[in-house]
Design a protein around this motif. Structure first.
Motif, PDB file in Angstrom:
ATOM      1  N   HIS A   9      35.833  66.080   7.155  1.00  0.00           N
ATOM      2  CA  HIS A   9      36.168  64.693   7.508  1.00  0.00           C
ATOM      3  C   HIS A   9      36.315  63.826   6.258  1.00  0.00           C
ATOM      4  CE1 HIS A   9      35.252  65.665  11.698  1.00  0.00           C
ATOM      5  NE2 HIS A   9      34.181  66.287  11.244  1.00  0.00           N
ATOM      6  N   ARG A  10      36.600  64.471   5.129  1.00  0.00           N
ATOM      7  CA  ARG A  10      36.681  63.758   3.854  1.00  0.00           C
ATOM      8  C   ARG A  10      37.778  62.682   3.864  1.00  0.00           C
ATOM      9  NH1 ARG A  10      37.342  68.052  -0.237  1.00  0.00           N
ATOM     10  NH2 ARG A  10      39.569  67.704  -0.013  1.00  0.00           N
ATOM     11  N   ALA A  11      38.914  63.025   4.443  1.00  0.00           N
ATOM     12  CA  ALA A  11      40.033  62.072   4.458  1.00  0.00           C
ATOM     13  C   ALA A  11      39.675  60.810   5.248  1.00  0.00           C
ATOM     14  CB  ALA A  11      41.270  62.736   5.052  1.00  0.00           C
ATOM     15  N   THR A  12      38.996  60.997   6.377  1.00  0.00           N
ATOM     16  CA  THR A  12      38.602  59.839   7.192  1.00  0.00           C
ATOM     17  C   THR A  12      37.571  58.991   6.453  1.00  0.00           C
ATOM     18  OG1 THR A  12      38.845  61.312   9.094  1.00  0.00           O
ATOM     19  CG2 THR A  12      37.890  59.164   9.504  1.00  0.00           C
ATOM     20  N   ILE A  13      36.655  59.656   5.759  1.00  0.00           N
ATOM     21  CA  ILE A  13      35.633  58.922   5.006  1.00  0.00           C
ATOM     22  C   ILE A  13      36.274  58.122   3.874  1.00  0.00           C
ATOM     23  CG2 ILE A  13      33.571  59.183   3.572  1.00  0.00           C
ATOM     24  CD1 ILE A  13      32.984  61.756   5.234  1.00  0.00           C
ATOM     25  N   LEU A  14      37.284  58.706   3.218  1.00  0.00           N
ATOM     26  CA  LEU A  14      37.975  57.993   2.149  1.00  0.00           C
ATOM     27  C   LEU A  14      38.695  56.752   2.676  1.00  0.00           C
ATOM     28  CD1 LEU A  14      39.479  60.767  -0.148  1.00  0.00           C
ATOM     29  CD2 LEU A  14      38.059  58.853  -0.857  1.00  0.00           C
ATOM     30  N   GLU A  15      39.207  56.840   3.894  1.00  0.00           N
ATOM     31  CA  GLU A  15      39.846  55.673   4.490  1.00  0.00           C
ATOM     32  C   GLU A  15      38.817  54.560   4.729  1.00  0.00           C
ATOM     33  OE1 GLU A  15      43.071  54.930   5.056  1.00  0.00           O
ATOM     34  OE2 GLU A  15      43.385  56.748   3.872  1.00  0.00           O
ATOM     35  N   CYS A  16      37.583  54.962   5.032  1.00  0.00           N
ATOM     36  CA  CYS A  16      36.535  53.960   5.245  1.00  0.00           C
ATOM     37  C   CYS A  16      36.189  53.220   3.946  1.00  0.00           C
ATOM     38  CB  CYS A  16      35.274  54.608   5.818  1.00  0.00           C
ATOM     39  SG  CYS A  16      35.466  55.184   7.511  1.00  0.00           S
ATOM     40  N   VAL A  17      36.415  53.879   2.796  1.00  0.00           N
ATOM     41  CA  VAL A  17      36.169  53.204   1.519  1.00  0.00           C
ATOM     42  C   VAL A  17      37.091  51.997   1.376  1.00  0.00           C
ATOM     43  CG1 VAL A  17      36.233  53.496  -0.995  1.00  0.00           C
ATOM     44  CG2 VAL A  17      35.344  55.320   0.443  1.00  0.00           C
ATOM     45  N   ASP A  33      34.888  41.806  -5.743  1.00  0.00           N
ATOM     46  CA  ASP A  33      33.468  41.982  -5.431  1.00  0.00           C
ATOM     47  C   ASP A  33      33.079  43.452  -5.348  1.00  0.00           C
ATOM     48  OD1 ASP A  33      33.310  39.268  -5.294  1.00  0.00           O
ATOM     49  OD2 ASP A  33      33.514  39.166  -3.110  1.00  0.00           O
ATOM     50  N   PHE A  34      34.046  44.296  -4.997  1.00  0.00           N
ATOM     51  CA  PHE A  34      33.750  45.716  -4.792  1.00  0.00           C
ATOM     52  C   PHE A  34      34.010  46.543  -6.047  1.00  0.00           C
ATOM     53  CE2 PHE A  34      34.901  49.863  -2.597  1.00  0.00           C
ATOM     54  CZ  PHE A  34      33.602  50.161  -2.246  1.00  0.00           C
ATOM     55  N   LYS A  35      34.700  45.954  -7.023  1.00  0.00           N
ATOM     56  CA  LYS A  35      35.105  46.717  -8.214  1.00  0.00           C
ATOM     57  C   LYS A  35      33.908  47.250  -9.004  1.00  0.00           C
ATOM     58  CE  LYS A  35      39.698  45.688 -10.019  1.00  0.00           C
ATOM     59  NZ  LYS A  35      40.513  45.392  -8.889  1.00  0.00           N
ATOM     60  N   GLU A  36      32.851  46.457  -9.074  1.00  0.00           N
ATOM     61  CA  GLU A  36      31.698  46.880  -9.886  1.00  0.00           C
ATOM     62  C   GLU A  36      31.067  48.155  -9.324  1.00  0.00           C
ATOM     63  OE1 GLU A  36      27.518  45.058 -11.692  1.00  0.00           O
ATOM     64  OE2 GLU A  36      28.838  43.810 -10.479  1.00  0.00           O
ATOM     65  N   ASP A  37      30.794  48.179  -8.015  1.00  0.00           N
ATOM     66  CA  ASP A  37      30.211  49.376  -7.402  1.00  0.00           C
ATOM     67  C   ASP A  37      31.152  50.567  -7.532  1.00  0.00           C
ATOM     68  OD1 ASP A  37      27.975  48.004  -6.661  1.00  0.00           O
ATOM     69  OD2 ASP A  37      28.696  47.513  -4.657  1.00  0.00           O
ATOM     70  N   LEU A  38      32.431  50.327  -7.255  1.00  0.00           N
ATOM     71  CA  LEU A  38      33.409  51.413  -7.301  1.00  0.00           C
ATOM     72  C   LEU A  38      33.542  51.971  -8.713  1.00  0.00           C
ATOM     73  CD1 LEU A  38      35.440  53.015  -5.652  1.00  0.00           C
ATOM     74  CD2 LEU A  38      37.126  51.227  -6.038  1.00  0.00           C
ATOM     75  N   THR A  39      33.574  51.094  -9.702  1.00  0.00           N
ATOM     76  CA  THR A  39      33.684  51.536 -11.100  1.00  0.00           C
ATOM     77  C   THR A  39      32.471  52.369 -11.511  1.00  0.00           C
ATOM     78  OG1 THR A  39      34.935  49.540 -11.618  1.00  0.00           O
ATOM     79  CG2 THR A  39      33.976  50.731 -13.459  1.00  0.00           C
ATOM     80  N   ALA A  40      31.291  51.903 -11.137  1.00  0.00           N
ATOM     81  CA  ALA A  40      30.066  52.645 -11.495  1.00  0.00           C
ATOM     82  C   ALA A  40      30.070  54.046 -10.883  1.00  0.00           C
ATOM     83  CB  ALA A  40      28.843  51.869 -11.033  1.00  0.00           C
ATOM     84  N   GLU A  70      41.873  59.597  -5.759  1.00  0.00           N
ATOM     85  CA  GLU A  70      41.922  58.641  -4.655  1.00  0.00           C
ATOM     86  C   GLU A  70      41.130  57.381  -4.986  1.00  0.00           C
ATOM     87  OE1 GLU A  70      43.331  58.612  -1.677  1.00  0.00           O
ATOM     88  OE2 GLU A  70      44.180  60.621  -1.494  1.00  0.00           O
ATOM     89  N   LEU A  71      39.945  57.558  -5.555  1.00  0.00           N
ATOM     90  CA  LEU A  71      39.100  56.398  -5.856  1.00  0.00           C
ATOM     91  C   LEU A  71      39.704  55.536  -6.961  1.00  0.00           C
ATOM     92  CD1 LEU A  71      35.541  58.037  -5.731  1.00  0.00           C
ATOM     93  CD2 LEU A  71      36.606  56.571  -4.012  1.00  0.00           C
ATOM     94  N   VAL A  72      40.277  56.189  -7.978  1.00  0.00           N
ATOM     95  CA  VAL A  72      40.884  55.424  -9.077  1.00  0.00           C
ATOM     96  C   VAL A  72      42.119  54.679  -8.586  1.00  0.00           C
ATOM     97  CG1 VAL A  72      42.002  55.620 -11.318  1.00  0.00           C
ATOM     98  CG2 VAL A  72      39.946  56.930 -10.870  1.00  0.00           C
ATOM     99  N   ASP A  73      42.896  55.315  -7.714  1.00  0.00           N
ATOM    100  CA  ASP A  73      44.065  54.627  -7.145  1.00  0.00           C
ATOM    101  C   ASP A  73      43.632  53.390  -6.356  1.00  0.00           C
ATOM    102  OD1 ASP A  73      45.725  56.476  -8.252  1.00  0.00           O
ATOM    103  OD2 ASP A  73      45.987  57.669  -6.420  1.00  0.00           O
ATOM    104  N   TYR A  74      42.535  53.529  -5.620  1.00  0.00           N
ATOM    105  CA  TYR A  74      42.057  52.386  -4.839  1.00  0.00           C
ATOM    106  C   TYR A  74      41.462  51.306  -5.738  1.00  0.00           C
ATOM    107  CZ  TYR A  74      39.389  49.573  -1.553  1.00  0.00           C
ATOM    108  OH  TYR A  74      38.875  48.512  -0.847  1.00  0.00           O
ATOM    109  N   LEU A  75      40.936  51.709  -6.899  1.00  0.00           N
ATOM    110  CA  LEU A  75      40.352  50.742  -7.832  1.00  0.00           C
ATOM    111  C   LEU A  75      41.375  49.678  -8.231  1.00  0.00           C
ATOM    112  CD1 LEU A  75      37.888  50.000  -9.594  1.00  0.00           C
ATOM    113  CD2 LEU A  75      38.791  51.524 -11.344  1.00  0.00           C
ATOM    114  N   GLU A  76      42.634  50.068  -8.270  1.00  0.00           N
ATOM    115  CA  GLU A  76      43.685  49.147  -8.704  1.00  0.00           C
ATOM    116  C   GLU A  76      43.871  47.994  -7.721  1.00  0.00           C
ATOM    117  OE1 GLU A  76      48.240  49.473 -10.466  1.00  0.00           O
ATOM    118  OE2 GLU A  76      47.230  51.223  -9.640  1.00  0.00           O
ATOM    119  N   VAL A  77      43.657  48.250  -6.434  1.00  0.00           N
ATOM    120  CA  VAL A  77      43.927  47.227  -5.412  1.00  0.00           C
ATOM    121  C   VAL A  77      42.658  46.718  -4.737  1.00  0.00           C
ATOM    122  CG1 VAL A  77      46.222  48.115  -4.916  1.00  0.00           C
ATOM    123  CG2 VAL A  77      44.273  49.016  -3.646  1.00  0.00           C
TER     124      VAL A  77
END
Length: 745
Positions: A354-362, A403-410, A392-399
């Protein structure tokens, strides 16, 4: 007194008192009304008024709920309980539960009345006594009245049985030693047909399992079959209007039985095997389009994950959670993510599907779901899927939101450091993160990147070219700027001459002047960042050695900071100008490329500093709302920070270390300036020179104190600087008081 004259007599109806209280416009008016009413009730109590005793008790309960003291009416409760009629007993027991608690000594007086009412022929009076006992029972009362309650579990009336079971729960909680008295009675209640009795019996069995291991083993042997029968009957039963909730028969009983099954099956393979079939049946038959059905399915998943279930059953449970993730209800998705985090420890492979579905939840709009999904993705990463997940995570980091960038970057940085096996891939990901969210990258992350580039000699050319291009495109990202400036200073000739080109690279044309321009632009843009400007000065100094034709231009750029108000930059500018202008003979050897940094040693130090930070946070004193830390009695207040700390002239990376104050209280100047004039040298070493304080302040005819604390803990790699004492800071602070003529160096 006549009621027409005094509206607040004991004969006032409850509704009239409530109306009078609600009509009050201020708190003072309300207090006056309550005060008059309480006075009337006290007078009625002292006169022994029998007619309005129950009405007075009802008014006292309302006053109690408003928050006013009503202790004077406690004995009236006992008198009402001792009365013969049901209405008096009902209001008496209600007052007992509201006005008293188990800590009141008055409660001991009601034990005898409770015992009589538990043996009463009227089932409604028995019900009142059971309700009261189940709410305010103390340990002493539990021991005294447990036999009566145990006997009532065998009563013919289902309502009495239900109330007796709920009362037994309170008794077992108060006195766990009495659990063995209720084991057989609880097991026999599971054979009842009435759902109210069943749900109370299941709750009693659950409480018995928590209270006693002996009860747990007994119920495993005697109750499991009955629980399976109850669950099967409820699941397969036809429509029953009295128990139906959204088309599902009694979901509350479903959930209670599933919880008890989880308790019984935990750590017991035989019990788990016995209930596997019924769990699979409930999981497949329950509809998930209604909230009641989702509640049952979630409890099924909890039970499957909590017992020794088969692998197929666990896959079924995780698939149910996967369906939950596609639900439109945020609450359902959130609990599914929470449950999947627990399920990873049990069956990682099933969760990976279910990795793809979980990534969509990010990427969800709800911040709570985003954070929980990000934590789950972090747990899902392994050596085989690290590259696609990171992409996937780095692509999402761009958009992503700011407020969420700090957690995502870490999380991305942590994943890349933890699972990188290829240095080139590591560099590519870190360069991209620095370009997209460099302002959120922690210092220790880019320090580790610098250490790795120092060790990867074959990738140094690729690194400096990539960082140069990123610097031109994303010059507003602070951490990217620092790494790029350091890299250009160290490997500038590789940038200009396209040294160590990789097969996938396209050659770029960069002149020596372009490299200097890039650093100069950063120096002007980051006028407020001392650390970045200091790194730029070091980089320019190194480029003056790498590119001799640019020396004059670099000298002019560096000299612009000679009058800087920040002492660190002023000192660097003066010293670096002197190196460029006067010390040509030693410049090339002084500005050689940095030696390879010890990566293993750096990682050990980083882990130790992280552990120390965590420990200091845990042991930090509590801070009051005013901002001052709370100190226990007898602990002296810490000394005030020196002047350098007050003005925050040090770097932010680590705190400036200061020696413990050992000076006399009257050394005011010494305390003010934070200068340690005492002999702090070790035994056998040269003593510190006690120079004249005025000469020290003006730095005339004396060298800086060598053993003082440094002005900044940041020393850019590749250049050795002398430790700087606190004294020059004072020169800079007092500089405005002197004449405009600069002092000779």
């Amino acid at each position: 007194m006549d009621l027409a004259i005094n509206p607040f007599s004991s004969g006032t109806r409850l509704r009239d008192m409530i109306r009078a209280i609600r009509a009050c416009k201020t708190a003072a008016e309300e207090r006056a009304v309550v005060r008059r009413e309480c006075a009337a009730i006290r007078a009625a109590i002292s006169e022994g008024d029998q007619d309005y005793r129950h009405r007075n008790m009802a008014k006292l309960m309302f006053i109690h709920m408003l928050g006013y003291p009503t202790h004077f009416g406690q004995m009236e409760c006992l008198k009402l309980i001792a009365a013969a009629g049901f209405p008096e007993k009902r209001i008496g027991y209600l007052g007992l539960m509201l006005l008293l608690d188990e800590r009141q000594e008055v409660l001991m007086l009601v034990t005898n009345s409770l015992k009589q009412d538990l043996n009463h022929s009227n089932q409604f009076i028995v019900g009142l006594a059971l309700c009261a006992l189940g709410n305010i029972c103390s340990a002493e009362m539990a021991r005294d009245l447990a036999p009566e309650v145990e006997r009532l579990l065998q009563n013919r009336d289902p309502n009495t049985k239900k109330k007796a079971a709920l009362c037994s729960i309170r008794i077992v909680r108060k006195v766990p030693d009495l659990a063995e008295n209720f084991m057989s009675a609880a097991a026999s209640l599971l054979k009842e047909k009435h759902h109210g009795v069943l749900i109370s019996a299941v709750q009693l069995c659950t409480e018995l399992c928590k209270a006693s291991t002996e009860a747990l083993e007994y119920l495993r042997k005697n109750c499991l079959e009955g629980l399976v029968r109850i669950l099967r009957d409820v699941s397969n039963s036809s429509y029953a209007p009295e128990y139906d909730v959204a088309g599902i028969t009694d979901p509350f009983l479903h959930i209670r039985v599933l919880k008890l099954m989880r308790t019984l099956g935990q750590g017991d393979a035989d019990c788990s095997e016995y209930i596997n079939d019924i769990l699979a049946q409930v999981s497949t038959k329950t509809e998930s389009n209604k909230n009641a059905g989702n509640a049952i399915l979630y409890e099924c998943v909890e039970t499957i994950m909590g017992i020794e279930a088969t692998s197929g059953l666990r896959v079924l449970a995780i698939n149910i959670l996967g369906r939950f993730l596609s639900n439109r209800d945020n609450n359902i998705r959130y609990v599914a993510l929470n449950m999947l985090m627990k399920a990873i420890a049990v069956d990682t492979q099933a969760v990976q599907r279910h990795r793809a579905t979980i990534l969509e939840c990010v990427k969800d709009a709800d911040v709570s779901i985003r954070k929980r999904a990000l934590e789950l993705v972090y747990l899902l990463v392994n050596d085989t899927n690290v590259k696609p997940l990171t992409k996937e995570l780095v692509d999402y980091l761009e958009v992503s939101d700011q407020d969420f960038k700090e957690d995502l970057t870490a999380k991305i940085c942590s994943i890349v450091e933890k699972f990188s096996q290829d240095k080139l891939w590591y560099l590519d990901q870190m360069f991209r993160v620095l370009s997209l969210a460099g302002n959120y990258v922690k210092d220790d992350v880019w320090h580790a990147l610098v250490v790795l580039m120092s060790n990867a000699s074959e990738l140094q050319g690729y690194s400096v070219r990539s960082l140069y291009k990123a610097l031109l495109a994303c010059g507003e990202q602070e951490s990217l700027v620092r790494v790029a400036v350091w890299c250009i200073g160290e490997y500038g000739e590789m940038l200009v001459n396209n040294i160590s080109m990789l097969d996938m690279e396209e050659p770029i044309t960069v002149t020596e002047s372009d490299a200097v321009d890039a650093v100069e632009v950063v120096l002007k843009r980051y006028s407020a960042d001392v650390t970045t400007r200091a790194m730029c000065l070091v980089s320019l100094l190194k480029l003056s050695s790498r590119f001799p034709p640019t020396s004059e231009r670099i000298k002019e750029i560096v000299a612009q900071n000679k009058g800087n108000t920040v002492l660190e930059l002023q000192q660097r500018s003066i010293e670096f100008s002197s190196i460029i202008q006067r010390h040509q003979s030693i410049k090339s050897s002084l500005l050689e490329r940095m030696p390879v940094l010890d990566e293993a040693n750096y990682l050990v130090k980083r882990a130790a500093s992280t552990q120390a930070t965590v420990s200091s946070v845990k042991s930090a004193p509590a801070v009051t709302p005013g901002g001052q830390p709370k100190l226990p009695n007898g602990v002296a207040k810490p000394p005030a920070a020196p002047l350098a700390d007050l003005l925050d002239l040090s770097s932010d990376d680590t705190p400036v270390t200061t020696s413990a104050p050992t000076t006399a209280p009257n050394d005011f100047l010494q305390d003010l300036l934070g200068i340690d004039l005492t002999d702090s040298s070790p035994a056998g070493g040269a003593p510190s020179t006690s120079t004249d304080i005025l000469m020290d302040l003006l730095s005339i005819g004396s060298t800086p104190v060598q053993n003082g604390p440094p002005t900044s803990n940041f020393i850019p790699p590749g250049i050795e600087t002398k430790p700087v004492a606190v004294t020059p800071q004072v020169v800079d602070l007092l500089d405005g008081l002197s004449s405009s003529t600069p002092l000779p160096g």
